[in-house]
Write a protein that holds these residues in place. Structure first.
Motif, PDB file in Angstrom:
ATOM      1  N   THR A  31     -20.715  11.685   2.836  1.00  0.00           N
ATOM      2  CA  THR A  31     -21.302  12.336   1.673  1.00  0.00           C
ATOM      3  C   THR A  31     -20.926  13.812   1.602  1.00  0.00           C
ATOM      4  O   THR A  31     -21.175  14.568   2.548  1.00  0.00           O
ATOM      5  CB  THR A  31     -22.829  12.204   1.694  1.00  0.00           C
ATOM      6  N   GLN A  32     -20.337  14.195   0.487  1.00  0.00           N
ATOM      7  CA  GLN A  32     -20.026  15.598   0.201  1.00  0.00           C
ATOM      8  C   GLN A  32     -20.652  15.968  -1.140  1.00  0.00           C
ATOM      9  O   GLN A  32     -20.786  15.110  -2.021  1.00  0.00           O
ATOM     10  CB  GLN A  32     -18.508  15.821   0.095  1.00  0.00           C
ATOM     11  N   PRO A  33     -20.968  17.237  -1.346  1.00  0.00           N
ATOM     12  CA  PRO A  33     -21.440  17.639  -2.678  1.00  0.00           C
ATOM     13  C   PRO A  33     -20.284  17.536  -3.662  1.00  0.00           C
ATOM     14  O   PRO A  33     -19.144  17.829  -3.310  1.00  0.00           O
ATOM     15  CB  PRO A  33     -21.863  19.101  -2.474  1.00  0.00           C
ATOM     16  N   SER A  36     -19.523  19.393  -6.100  1.00  0.00           N
ATOM     17  CA  SER A  36     -18.948  20.675  -6.447  1.00  0.00           C
ATOM     18  C   SER A  36     -19.505  21.786  -5.573  1.00  0.00           C
ATOM     19  O   SER A  36     -20.596  21.666  -5.004  1.00  0.00           O
ATOM     20  CB  SER A  36     -19.211  20.997  -7.921  1.00  0.00           C
ATOM     21  N   ALA A  37     -18.744  22.855  -5.472  1.00  0.00           N
ATOM     22  CA  ALA A  37     -19.153  24.070  -4.783  1.00  0.00           C
ATOM     23  C   ALA A  37     -18.439  25.227  -5.469  1.00  0.00           C
ATOM     24  O   ALA A  37     -17.399  25.037  -6.100  1.00  0.00           O
ATOM     25  CB  ALA A  37     -18.796  24.008  -3.307  1.00  0.00           C
ATOM     26  N   ILE A  88     -18.774  23.945   2.711  1.00  0.00           N
ATOM     27  CA  ILE A  88     -18.868  22.580   2.179  1.00  0.00           C
ATOM     28  C   ILE A  88     -19.300  21.665   3.314  1.00  0.00           C
ATOM     29  O   ILE A  88     -18.701  21.687   4.391  1.00  0.00           O
ATOM     30  CB  ILE A  88     -17.516  22.126   1.608  1.00  0.00           C
ATOM     31  N   TYR A  89     -20.327  20.865   3.063  1.00  0.00           N
ATOM     32  CA  TYR A  89     -20.855  19.972   4.086  1.00  0.00           C
ATOM     33  C   TYR A  89     -20.377  18.535   3.880  1.00  0.00           C
ATOM     34  O   TYR A  89     -20.105  18.110   2.752  1.00  0.00           O
ATOM     35  CB  TYR A  89     -22.383  20.021   4.107  1.00  0.00           C
ATOM     36  N   CYS A  90     -20.321  17.818   4.966  1.00  0.00           N
ATOM     37  CA  CYS A  90     -19.835  16.435   4.982  1.00  0.00           C
ATOM     38  C   CYS A  90     -20.745  15.656   5.925  1.00  0.00           C
ATOM     39  O   CYS A  90     -20.714  15.875   7.142  1.00  0.00           O
ATOM     40  CB  CYS A  90     -18.395  16.443   5.479  1.00  0.00           C
ATOM     41  N   THR A 100     -15.129  17.198  -2.708  1.00  0.00           N
ATOM     42  CA  THR A 100     -15.821  18.348  -3.311  1.00  0.00           C
ATOM     43  C   THR A 100     -14.828  19.193  -4.089  1.00  0.00           C
ATOM     44  O   THR A 100     -13.775  19.566  -3.566  1.00  0.00           O
ATOM     45  CB  THR A 100     -16.467  19.229  -2.224  1.00  0.00           C
TER      46      THR A 100
END
Lengths: 117, 110
Positions: free
Chosen positions: B5-7, B9-10, B20-22, B105
């Motif tokens: 899971t990644q956001p 957008s950033a 950015i998180y994963c 992302t």
């Protein structure tokens, strides 16, 4: 030059068969796993399956098992991704990549597959 | 094997930093020190920028750094530059010679 060269854009009809290729050069092709990746328009990368050309050991993602066939021909340093019954939903960009250790350090430029009646 | 899971957008301003998180599971990100990150500009193939959680290939600026805690890996881009605007994909080894990618992302530089 170390590179992966992929075959060109394909335009096919639903139900047709297709085999796209990924040719390695500049390194010992048989000694590195080759990964196939699907990227649908505007979406992320999907791990499809991977082959070790030296012994044709193949691992498929459960999502793609039975839907595609991965193979390789060591004599011409080429890996393949094949469909026997294309669907419109197979329309996507397909990349091959070389695994070095536990990451993918070399990528092809991609093959665009368009399936439409 | 579910995608990491990644956001979607950033964003960050020029010169600032963004992370950015994963997020994965104890079977992939949490189980192995083999997280990699790929940068992808529009119409281009992905490019390796981080491997084995925090190592940079030759030629990748040291503005890019990676880390991991538990089941979550992160990519930090410091001193944002216009050319950093791209899609970023994480990937983790998941055992038995299989891997899993993140959802991707899109990084926007303001």
């Amino acid at each position: 030059e170390v590179q992966l060269v992929q075959s060109g854009t394909e335009v096919k009809k639903p139900g047709e068969s297709l085999k796209i290729s990924c040719k390695g050069s500049g390194y010992t092709f048989s000694n590195y796993w080759i990964l196939w990746v699907r990227q649908m328009p505007g979406k992320g990368l999907e791990w499809m399956g991977i082959i070790y050309p030296d012994d044709s050991d193949i691992r498929y993602s459960p999502s793609f098992q039975g839907q595609v066939t991965i193979s390789a021909d060591n004599s011409i340093n080429t890996a393949y991704l094949q469909w026997n019954n294309l669907k419109a939903s197979d329309s996507a960009m397909y990349y091959c990549a070389r695994r070095k250790d536990w990451h993918f350090d070399l990528w092809g430029r991609g093959t665009l597959v368009f399936v439409s009646s | 094997q579910s995608a990491l899971t990644q956001p979607p957008s950033a964003s960050g301003s020029l010169g600032q930093s963004v992370t950015i998180y994963c997020t994965g599971t104890s079977s992939d990100v949490g189980a192995h020190h083999y997280v990699s990150w790929y940068q992808q500009h529009p119409g281009k193939a992905p490019k390796l920028i981080i491997f084995e959680v925090n190592k940079r290939p030759s030629g990748v600026p040291d503005r890019f750094s990676g880390s991991k805690s538990g089941n979550t890996a992160s990519l930090t881009v410091s001193g944002l530059q216009a050319e950093d605007e791209a899609d970023y994909h994480c990937c983790s080894y998941a055992g038995k010679n299989k891997d899993v990618f993140g959802t991707g992302t899109k990084l926007t530089v303001l």
